[in-house]
Design a protein around this motif. Structure first.
Motif, PDB file in Angstrom:
ATOM      1  N   ALA A   1    -103.300  11.599  -1.444  1.00 37.31           N
ATOM      2  CA  ALA A   1    -103.651  12.456  -0.306  1.00 37.31           C
ATOM      3  C   ALA A   1    -104.726  13.462  -0.712  1.00 37.31           C
ATOM      4  N   GLN A   2    -104.593  14.036  -1.894  1.00 39.09           N
ATOM      5  CA  GLN A   2    -105.593  14.995  -2.356  1.00 39.09           C
ATOM      6  C   GLN A   2    -106.909  14.284  -2.669  1.00 39.09           C
ATOM      7  N   THR A   3    -106.839  13.058  -3.142  1.00 35.64           N
ATOM      8  CA  THR A   3    -108.054  12.286  -3.386  1.00 35.64           C
ATOM      9  C   THR A   3    -108.797  12.071  -2.071  1.00 35.64           C
ATOM     10  N   TRP A   4    -108.057  11.772  -1.007  1.00 34.44           N
ATOM     11  CA  TRP A   4    -108.676  11.613   0.310  1.00 34.44           C
ATOM     12  C   TRP A   4    -109.362  12.911   0.722  1.00 34.44           C
ATOM     13  N   VAL A   5    -108.707  14.050   0.528  1.00 29.57           N
ATOM     14  CA  VAL A   5    -109.282  15.354   0.874  1.00 29.57           C
ATOM     15  C   VAL A   5    -110.581  15.578   0.098  1.00 29.57           C
ATOM     16  N   ALA A   6    -110.558  15.254  -1.196  1.00 28.64           N
ATOM     17  CA  ALA A   6    -111.748  15.455  -2.038  1.00 28.64           C
ATOM     18  C   ALA A   6    -112.914  14.594  -1.572  1.00 28.64           C
ATOM     19  N   VAL A   7    -112.660  13.329  -1.288  1.00 22.29           N
ATOM     20  CA  VAL A   7    -113.729  12.424  -0.842  1.00 22.29           C
ATOM     21  C   VAL A   7    -114.248  12.866   0.525  1.00 22.29           C
ATOM     22  N   HIS A   8    -113.349  13.231   1.400  1.00 14.21           N
ATOM     23  CA  HIS A   8    -113.724  13.655   2.755  1.00 14.21           C
ATOM     24  C   HIS A   8    -114.595  14.909   2.737  1.00 14.21           C
ATOM     25  N   ALA A   9    -114.352  15.812   1.798  1.00 14.13           N
ATOM     26  CA  ALA A   9    -115.059  17.095   1.753  1.00 14.13           C
ATOM     27  C   ALA A   9    -116.567  16.946   1.558  1.00 14.13           C
ATOM     28  N   TYR A  10    -116.996  15.843   0.984  1.00 16.29           N
ATOM     29  CA  TYR A  10    -118.430  15.642   0.767  1.00 16.29           C
ATOM     30  C   TYR A  10    -119.188  15.383   2.070  1.00 16.29           C
ATOM     31  N   ARG A  11    -118.478  14.945   3.099  1.00 13.26           N
ATOM     32  CA  ARG A  11    -119.058  14.716   4.428  1.00 13.26           C
ATOM     33  C   ARG A  11    -120.245  13.751   4.421  1.00 13.26           C
ATOM     34  N   VAL A  12    -120.100  12.657   3.692  1.00 14.61           N
ATOM     35  CA  VAL A  12    -121.179  11.663   3.669  1.00 14.61           C
ATOM     36  C   VAL A  12    -120.720  10.293   4.148  1.00 14.61           C
ATOM     37  N   LEU A  13    -119.423  10.071   4.209  1.00 11.00           N
ATOM     38  CA  LEU A  13    -118.909   8.755   4.578  1.00 11.00           C
ATOM     39  C   LEU A  13    -118.187   8.816   5.919  1.00 11.00           C
ATOM     40  N   PRO A  14    -118.236   7.716   6.686  1.00 17.06           N
ATOM     41  CA  PRO A  14    -117.399   7.647   7.882  1.00 17.06           C
ATOM     42  C   PRO A  14    -115.927   7.587   7.450  1.00 17.06           C
ATOM     43  N   GLU A  15    -115.032   7.837   8.371  1.00 16.57           N
ATOM     44  CA  GLU A  15    -113.592   7.885   8.060  1.00 16.57           C
ATOM     45  C   GLU A  15    -113.122   6.639   7.302  1.00 16.57           C
ATOM     46  N   MET A  16    -113.567   5.467   7.751  1.00 13.08           N
ATOM     47  CA  MET A  16    -113.146   4.232   7.077  1.00 13.08           C
ATOM     48  C   MET A  16    -113.667   4.202   5.638  1.00 13.08           C
ATOM     49  N   GLY A  17    -114.881   4.684   5.435  1.00 11.48           N
ATOM     50  CA  GLY A  17    -115.439   4.758   4.084  1.00 11.48           C
ATOM     51  C   GLY A  17    -114.652   5.701   3.201  1.00 11.48           C
ATOM     52  N   VAL A  18    -114.236   6.825   3.755  1.00 13.76           N
ATOM     53  CA  VAL A  18    -113.405   7.780   3.000  1.00 13.76           C
ATOM     54  C   VAL A  18    -112.102   7.110   2.591  1.00 13.76           C
ATOM     55  N   GLU A  19    -111.490   6.389   3.527  1.00 12.68           N
ATOM     56  CA  GLU A  19    -110.230   5.691   3.241  1.00 12.68           C
ATOM     57  C   GLU A  19    -110.393   4.708   2.085  1.00 12.68           C
ATOM     58  N   VAL A  20    -111.446   3.909   2.157  1.00 15.73           N
ATOM     59  CA  VAL A  20    -111.671   2.880   1.139  1.00 15.73           C
ATOM     60  C   VAL A  20    -111.958   3.519  -0.219  1.00 15.73           C
ATOM     61  N   VAL A  21    -112.879   4.481  -0.266  1.00 14.63           N
ATOM     62  CA  VAL A  21    -113.231   5.118  -1.538  1.00 14.63           C
ATOM     63  C   VAL A  21    -112.018   5.824  -2.135  1.00 14.63           C
ATOM     64  N   ALA A  22    -111.283   6.569  -1.321  1.00 15.33           N
ATOM     65  CA  ALA A  22    -110.111   7.291  -1.822  1.00 15.33           C
ATOM     66  C   ALA A  22    -109.035   6.339  -2.340  1.00 15.33           C
ATOM     67  N   ALA A  23    -108.930   5.163  -1.745  1.00 15.87           N
ATOM     68  CA  ALA A  23    -107.924   4.190  -2.174  1.00 15.87           C
ATOM     69  C   ALA A  23    -108.350   3.425  -3.428  1.00 15.87           C
ATOM     70  N   VAL A  24    -109.633   3.109  -3.543  1.00 16.75           N
ATOM     71  CA  VAL A  24    -110.116   2.253  -4.633  1.00 16.75           C
ATOM     72  C   VAL A  24    -110.540   3.043  -5.873  1.00 16.75           C
ATOM     73  N   LEU A  25    -111.147   4.199  -5.676  1.00 15.04           N
ATOM     74  CA  LEU A  25    -111.741   4.942  -6.789  1.00 15.04           C
ATOM     75  C   LEU A  25    -110.787   5.217  -7.955  1.00 15.04           C
ATOM     76  N   PRO A  26    -109.561   5.699  -7.717  1.00 12.34           N
ATOM     77  CA  PRO A  26    -108.688   5.973  -8.863  1.00 12.34           C
ATOM     78  C   PRO A  26    -108.426   4.738  -9.722  1.00 12.34           C
ATOM     79  N   TRP A  27    -108.224   3.617  -9.067  1.00 14.55           N
ATOM     80  CA  TRP A  27    -107.888   2.383  -9.791  1.00 14.55           C
ATOM     81  C   TRP A  27    -109.127   1.822 -10.499  1.00 14.55           C
ATOM     82  N   PHE A  28    -110.296   2.008  -9.916  1.00 16.27           N
ATOM     83  CA  PHE A  28    -111.534   1.591 -10.566  1.00 16.27           C
ATOM     84  C   PHE A  28    -111.763   2.430 -11.820  1.00 16.27           C
ATOM     85  N   GLU A  29    -111.559   3.742 -11.703  1.00 10.83           N
ATOM     86  CA  GLU A  29    -111.708   4.618 -12.863  1.00 10.83           C
ATOM     87  C   GLU A  29    -110.711   4.243 -13.957  1.00 10.83           C
ATOM     88  N   LEU A  30    -109.480   3.975 -13.586  1.00  9.78           N
ATOM     89  CA  LEU A  30    -108.472   3.572 -14.578  1.00  9.78           C
ATOM     90  C   LEU A  30    -108.853   2.251 -15.253  1.00  9.78           C
TER      91      LEU A  30
END
Length: 168
Positions: free
Chosen positions: A44-73
């Motif tokens: 949830a906090q990852t979603w907040v962080a991605v959303h705060a940049y205000r560059v992606l549409p809502e669906m893009g925020v959802e995808v980045v917030a869901a995928v980014l942690p696992w990609f980094e890991l």
């Protein structure tokens, strides 16, 4: 002696370059494992962080917030074991450049956000941002990735066992 032979490192120099590569590889791995782990633990906090940049549409925020942690890991694990080090370093560099672009655009647009790089994220009070420090930190991480792109060889990496060139 040819120019190529003269520019080859000696056995002792090669060892120390391998040590530097190991520090770069494990240092960058730590960055990805820590940042990815923190983000994965609090989606949830990852979603907040991605959303705060205000560059992606809502669906893009959802995808980045869901995928980014696992990609980094995944990047972190691959670096720890030393598999595909050069490719992982290239991907790391691209991700870091994207992060730096995100921070730069937020700064240029006058947004007051915590980058969310290592947890947290979202809007903050004016003056609480540390954009310059964040960009310098990421530039340092980018240097680690660049070292590994140029010289991926390091100690204790599986690349050395998997490739006839010994991981270089």
């Amino acid at each position: 002696m040819s120019v190529v032979e003269a520019s080859k490192p000696t056995r002792g120099q090669s060892f120390w370059l391998d040590v530097v590569g190991t520090v770069a590889r494990l240092g960058l791995a730590a960055v990805w494992l820590i940042s990815g782990g923190i983000k994965a633990a609090d989606p949830a906090q990852t979603w907040v962080a991605v959303h705060a940049y205000r560059v992606l549409p809502e669906m893009g925020v959802e995808v980045v917030a869901a995928v980014l942690p696992w990609f980094e890991l995944a990047l972190g694990v691959l670096l720890v074991i030393g598999v595909g080090t050069r490719l992982v370093a290239v991907l790391s560099g691209l991700v870091l450049l994207a992060f730096m672009a995100g921070v730069t655009q937020a700064w240029a647009r006058g947004l007051y956000i915590d980058c969310g790089c290592f947890g947290g994220g979202g809007e903050v009070e004016p003056g609480a941002t540390q954009y310059g420090t964040e960009l310098l930190r990421d530039a340092g991480f980018l240097l680690l990735a660049a070292w590994l792109v140029v010289r991926p060889r390091s100690l204790f990496a599986l690349d050395a066992r998997l490739s006839p060139e010994g991981g270089s």
